[in-house]
Structure formats: C-alpha cells, structure tokens
Design an enzyme around this catalytic site. Sequence first.
Site, PDB file in Angstrom:
ATOM      1  N   LYS A 183      -1.334  -4.626  18.973  1.00 22.75           N
ATOM      2  CA  LYS A 183      -2.657  -4.674  19.605  1.00 22.75           C
ATOM      3  C   LYS A 183      -3.621  -5.358  18.633  1.00 22.75           C
ATOM      4  O   LYS A 183      -4.080  -4.768  17.663  1.00 22.75           O
ATOM      5  CB  LYS A 183      -3.186  -3.279  19.949  1.00 22.75           C
ATOM      6  CG  LYS A 183      -4.351  -3.382  20.916  1.00 22.75           C
ATOM      7  CD  LYS A 183      -5.446  -2.388  20.681  1.00 22.75           C
ATOM      8  CE  LYS A 183      -6.597  -2.798  19.855  1.00 22.75           C
ATOM      9  NZ  LYS A 183      -7.439  -3.883  20.257  1.00 22.75           N
ATOM     10  N   GLU A 258      -4.294   1.500   6.662  1.00 19.01           N
ATOM     11  CA  GLU A 258      -4.962   0.612   5.691  1.00 19.01           C
ATOM     12  C   GLU A 258      -6.425   0.577   6.088  1.00 19.01           C
ATOM     13  O   GLU A 258      -6.788  -0.030   7.105  1.00 19.01           O
ATOM     14  CB  GLU A 258      -4.365  -0.803   5.784  1.00 19.01           C
ATOM     15  CG  GLU A 258      -2.918  -0.893   5.393  1.00 19.01           C
ATOM     16  CD  GLU A 258      -2.716  -0.722   3.901  1.00 19.01           C
ATOM     17  OE1 GLU A 258      -3.584  -1.122   3.112  1.00 19.01           O
ATOM     18  OE2 GLU A 258      -1.675  -0.156   3.523  1.00 19.01           O
ATOM     19  N   CYS A 292     -11.912  -5.820   3.368  1.00 14.63           N
ATOM     20  CA  CYS A 292     -11.770  -4.406   3.018  1.00 14.63           C
ATOM     21  C   CYS A 292     -11.882  -4.200   1.515  1.00 14.63           C
ATOM     22  O   CYS A 292     -12.486  -3.252   1.050  1.00 14.63           O
ATOM     23  CB  CYS A 292     -10.427  -3.889   3.510  1.00 14.63           C
ATOM     24  SG  CYS A 292      -9.039  -4.879   2.927  1.00 14.63           S
ATOM     25  N   GLU A 393     -19.369   1.606   3.342  1.00 10.60           N
ATOM     26  CA  GLU A 393     -18.904   0.222   3.484  1.00 10.60           C
ATOM     27  C   GLU A 393     -19.890  -0.525   4.392  1.00 10.60           C
ATOM     28  O   GLU A 393     -20.123  -0.120   5.529  1.00 10.60           O
ATOM     29  CB  GLU A 393     -17.510   0.229   4.122  1.00 10.60           C
ATOM     30  CG  GLU A 393     -16.910  -1.154   4.240  1.00 10.60           C
ATOM     31  CD  GLU A 393     -15.526  -1.126   4.886  1.00 10.60           C
ATOM     32  OE1 GLU A 393     -15.387  -0.553   5.986  1.00 10.60           O
ATOM     33  OE2 GLU A 393     -14.587  -1.692   4.292  1.00 10.60           O
TER      34      GLU A 393
HETATM   35  P1  NAD Z   1     -11.906  -0.871  13.716  1.00  8.20           P
HETATM   36  O1  NAD Z   1     -11.395   0.359  13.094  1.00  8.20           O
HETATM   37  O2  NAD Z   1     -13.124  -0.787  14.537  1.00  8.20           O
HETATM   38  O3  NAD Z   1     -10.788  -1.523  14.669  1.00  8.20           O
HETATM   39  C1  NAD Z   1      -9.495  -1.852  14.191  1.00  8.20           C
HETATM   40  C2  NAD Z   1      -8.538  -1.915  15.376  1.00  8.20           C
HETATM   41  O4  NAD Z   1      -8.425  -0.603  15.942  1.00  8.20           O
HETATM   42  C3  NAD Z   1      -9.004  -2.829  16.513  1.00  8.20           C
HETATM   43  O5  NAD Z   1      -7.894  -3.505  17.053  1.00  8.20           O
HETATM   44  C4  NAD Z   1      -9.577  -1.839  17.517  1.00  8.20           C
HETATM   45  O6  NAD Z   1      -9.552  -2.312  18.841  1.00  8.20           O
HETATM   46  C5  NAD Z   1      -8.633  -0.661  17.342  1.00  8.20           C
HETATM   47  N1  NAD Z   1      -9.173   0.637  17.771  1.00  8.20           N
HETATM   48  C6  NAD Z   1     -10.468   1.012  17.874  1.00  8.20           C
HETATM   49  N2  NAD Z   1     -10.549   2.292  18.301  1.00  8.20           N
HETATM   50  C7  NAD Z   1      -9.276   2.746  18.457  1.00  8.20           C
HETATM   51  C8  NAD Z   1      -8.701   3.993  18.865  1.00  8.20           C
HETATM   52  N3  NAD Z   1      -9.466   5.030  19.189  1.00  8.20           N
HETATM   53  N4  NAD Z   1      -7.364   4.097  18.903  1.00  8.20           N
HETATM   54  C9  NAD Z   1      -6.572   3.065  18.546  1.00  8.20           C
HETATM   55  N5  NAD Z   1      -7.053   1.844  18.178  1.00  8.20           N
HETATM   56  C10 NAD Z   1      -8.393   1.692  18.125  1.00  8.20           C
HETATM   57  O7  NAD Z   1     -12.051  -1.931  12.536  1.00  8.20           O
HETATM   58  P2  NAD Z   1     -12.635  -3.404  12.593  1.00  8.20           P
HETATM   59  O8  NAD Z   1     -14.118  -3.300  12.764  1.00  8.20           O
HETATM   60  O9  NAD Z   1     -11.844  -4.238  13.551  1.00  8.20           O
HETATM   61  O10 NAD Z   1     -12.269  -3.950  11.129  1.00  8.20           O
HETATM   62  C11 NAD Z   1     -13.033  -3.703  10.016  1.00  8.20           C
HETATM   63  C12 NAD Z   1     -12.506  -2.508   9.223  1.00  8.20           C
HETATM   64  O11 NAD Z   1     -11.145  -2.726   8.866  1.00  8.20           O
HETATM   65  C13 NAD Z   1     -13.237  -2.318   7.910  1.00  8.20           C
HETATM   66  O12 NAD Z   1     -13.485  -0.948   7.714  1.00  8.20           O
HETATM   67  C14 NAD Z   1     -12.248  -2.821   6.872  1.00  8.20           C
HETATM   68  O13 NAD Z   1     -12.422  -2.285   5.588  1.00  8.20           O
HETATM   69  C15 NAD Z   1     -10.946  -2.442   7.486  1.00  8.20           C
HETATM   70  N6  NAD Z   1      -9.853  -3.264   6.940  1.00  8.20           N
HETATM   71  C16 NAD Z   1      -8.972  -2.682   6.054  1.00  8.20           C
HETATM   72  C17 NAD Z   1      -7.964  -3.461   5.477  1.00  8.20           C
HETATM   73  C18 NAD Z   1      -6.980  -2.878   4.484  1.00  8.20           C
HETATM   74  O14 NAD Z   1      -5.968  -3.512   4.215  1.00  8.20           O
HETATM   75  N7  NAD Z   1      -7.249  -1.717   3.918  1.00  8.20           N
HETATM   76  C19 NAD Z   1      -7.838  -4.814   5.838  1.00  8.20           C
HETATM   77  C20 NAD Z   1      -8.744  -5.356   6.734  1.00  8.20           C
HETATM   78  C21 NAD Z   1      -9.743  -4.561   7.289  1.00  8.20           C
END
Ligand code: NAD
Length: 501
Positions: A183, A258, A292, A393
């Site tokens: 997804k 992650e 991140c 963050e």
């Molecule tokens: P997000 O958590 O809003 O969304 C991530 C994914 O989860 C998306 O595909 C979203 O549609 C899905 N999602 C949202 N709600 C969900 C639910 N209830 N159940 C299942 N899936 C769901 O994050 P974002 O805004 O897309 O990305 C930014 C975040 O990602 C930042 O916090 C960043 O630090 C983190 N990030 C971490 C890493 C790492 O390797 N640690 C890498 C990249 C980004």
Amino acid sequence: MKPAQTDLSPRIYGHFINGTFTAPTESLIDRHSPADGSLLAQFSAGTATDVDHAVAAALKAFKGESWADMSGANRAKLLNRFADLIADNADRLLRIEAEEASKSVRMSGHEVDMVVDMTRFAASLALTAKGEAHTNLGPETLALVTREPAGVVGMIVPWNFPLVCLFQKLPYALAAGCTAVIKPAELTSSTTLEVAKLAAEAGIPAGVINVVTGAGTVVGEALTSHPDIAVISFTGSTAVGRKIGAKCGESIKRVALELGGKSANIVFADADLEAALDGILLSFVFNQGEVCGAGTRLILEETIADTFVTRLAERARRIRVGHPFDADADMSALIHEAHLNKVLSYVNGAAADGATVVCGGQRLSGDKYDKGCFIAPTILNNVTPDMRVFQEEIFGPVLCVSTFKTVDEAVQLANSTDYGLNSGVWSKDVDKLLSTARKLKSGTVFANTYFEGGVQLPQGGVKTSGVGRENGLDALHEYTELKSTVVKLGKRQPALAHTIA
Ligand code: NAD
C-alpha cells in the site's frame, strides 16, 4: 524551467493485482503538484475487497511452487533482472518520483541507484542464505536450524521516499521467498505501480507483487487486520505506527515499524568546522527536511555557538529553492499545503516560546513560488528542551539550535527526546568522538559525516523511532521464521524406549 509534467502526466492507474492492472475505479484520488498545482496523477481508491483479492493472489503465489519453493539461485536471477529493468527505466522513474513526491531532481538522482543497489544486494542474499547445523548435541543427535519464508507481507509506505522506503522492504522479502501486498502513500503511488509492472516484465511470477492504492484508514487497516497476512512492515509516522503495532498485537502478527525522528548533531569546538557546516546544512535541508533521519537539532559547544550559527545561516540563505525540475534547485516544495501550514505553525509557536528565528521561517512568494508550497531553510536559535520544536518531528527544513558546556550535557540533550533514529557527532578528537557515539541512543550514529553508508548496513530506530531493521542481512531475517529440527540418529530416544519397549 522545464514543464511540470512528465510525458506521462496525468497518469491514471488501477491497482496491480496478480500480474496485471485492474481498471481504474470510479472514485479516484487526484495528485496535484505541490510546486505548481498541475494534475499529475489519479489513483484508484481501494477498498477492503480489493485488499482481499490482492492477498488471495499473494497467498496463491506463496503456496504455489513458483516462488517460496524456487531455488535461491533462481530467485536471485529474477531479482537481478528486476534491478536491470529498474536501471533501464531510471530516468523516467526519477522524473515521476521527483514531481509526485516533490524532490529536486538534481538532489534525488541517487535514489533510483539506491533502489537498484538494494535489489542486487537482496539478490545476493537470496543466493547465499543458509541455516545452521548443530553437531554438539551428542553423538546420536543432530539439529538443523532453518529459515523459512514467513508468508504474505503487507507493506505500508510513506510519501517522502516512495521507492527507497519500499525497496528497504520489497527485495528482501522476495529474496526470503515471501510474496507482497503493497500500500503506497495515497499522494505518491505512481512509481510503486510502475515498478510492479517492471517486476512482471522481469519474469517475477504473477501474484508475487501486488499493489493496492488508496487511503490508509481503508486499505492500510484492511491489510493490517487481514488474517492471511503474516507480517506487516510499516514505514511512516510514530502516531500511525502505534496504531498498527496495537492492531498487529491483537492477532499476534509480526510487525516491523520504521517511524519518525528528531535527530541531533553534536558539534564540539575542536571539530573540522567547515566539514561540520556542510554536513549540518545537508542534514536538515536535504529533501526539504522531509526525511525521517534528518538532523533537525543542532547541539553546539557554547564557545563556538555564535560564530557557527552566523556562518550556517549564511550558507542556508544561499540554498536555492525551486521547482523539482529546475536544474539548479537544491530544495523543492513541501508535500502539500496543509503540511506547509503545520511546519509554519511550529516556527511561529517556537518564536512565541522565546526561540530566535535566524533565517527563513516564512512561506516563499512571488514569481515561481506563488503556486506552490515553498519555504526557505529555517534556523531557530536558543531552543530549549521544554519547547515543542525541540521534542516533536516537524518534517520540514527547520533546524533547532541549543548549546552545551560539557560532554555529559551534550549527550543528555541529544538523548532527551522520545525518538532514537540518527545522531551525529563532530570532533577531531577520536576518543571524544567514539566515547560520545557510544552514549547516543539511536539506531545509527554518523561521526564526522551525515547521511552516508551503504545497503549492507542495518537501518532502523530505537525508542519511538521503531522496531526492527531494514537493509543488511537483518532485512532478510525480518521476513523469515526460524525452525529448529532435531534428528535422532541410530538408537531410539532413551526415555521413550524405556516406557514402551
Ligand atoms: P503516515 O504515518 O501518515 O502514513 C504512512 C503510510 O501509512 C501511508 O501509506 C498511509 O496511507 C498509511 N496509513 C495511514 N493511516 C493508517 C492506518 N490507520 N492503518 C494503516 N495504514 C495507515 O506517514 P507519512 O506522513 O506518509 O510519512 C511521514 C512519516 O514517515 C514521518 O513521521 C517520517 O519520519 C516517517 N518515515 C520514517 C522512515 C524510517 O525509515 N524510519 C522513513 C521515511 C518516513
């Protein structure tokens, strides 16, 4: 400036299930460029039924003889062919990624190369993966410890590095013999769908890779609670990670998370200050701070603080902000309007709390900026641990500066958030460098550098930055189950012989 759209825009996609695209759904999710507002792509709004179809295809591919039972050598061949096709299509994938995820194409060129490297590295693991034989259990007992593919993996990916975050999971799961339902983030699904098609062209069997696009609360939740998914591998925010972890706990599903970060660079007065200035600038402006592991806190030895901040601000003001396809842009627009407003509200809140805005801090306007979500690199000075900007963050190009007098104070400041993804430490004194690195609570420590490494190195976080590791050999292990097989050689088991003889 080159036009905003690639030759393929606007792209309209269905899901990718069992080796083919479905027809696009009536309800579509529009992705507009955050740099100029043009329509780039439309994605199908998936449902729980679409997830059921994708999981059924993945389970059939997993149970059939075509993937989990294939020899590692043959899986490696297919993964290498997949890597070749990604490399052949690198330019197109990069342009789509740049316009959709809003990246300076000049600064993000290496991302597709990383994806190719990860796929080739995972292919090498498919070829060499092995178990253990235990021969010290007595003369008549032998035990084998084998690693078996865990099953169907649900992969949920964010928008900031759509391909890189996916490939820290996908090739490793495939190398282990697992199949996948992916997804992607709802704003940035194109390159995931494009590579799924390339995988099919490479000969990876139908059903091994499936992609369902749509909302996290619909498609993501359906995947997380699906009984035929063996592992959830999630990259995204800590808030959503907590929900996913709890959901997986209900059914005792394996989960890797992650999550977010608030990484700190400690700069000692005896550091190579030119190198530190370059490294710190890169660490917070790369990908406009939507990383991140960005180095968004700077912890400076008090004696150098004023000069260092002045010189850093001079460099930050020279960062060129522009459209993803501007040949000289260092940074591009933030991902969408609401996110820009969130970043600005953090900056305004910090100013109200007593921090000093040294540079940036405002939405850019005029000329090429009027249609987009642009902000200049922002430095906040005099930030203290009680402020929200120190703890939370922000996910934009915003650096928070604090000062220290002693090594212990520096370490204490660096470790005093809930996150633990990256840390940086800068000093020419090797003793100080390594002893400080050992005390930092994070999955990765960069010493006299930042954002360097390779696919061989495990990557992940501690504390609320996550659970599990990606890349390196550990990435393969995330997708396997260990099995111990104990074999009796020769005589019967003594107790059993005594009881029933
Ligand atoms: P997000 O958590 O809003 O969304 C991530 C994914 O989860 C998306 O595909 C979203 O549609 C899905 N999602 C949202 N709600 C969900 C639910 N209830 N159940 C299942 N899936 C769901 O994050 P974002 O805004 O897309 O990305 C930014 C975040 O990602 C930042 O916090 C960043 O630090 C983190 N990030 C971490 C890493 C790492 O390797 N640690 C890498 C990249 C980004």
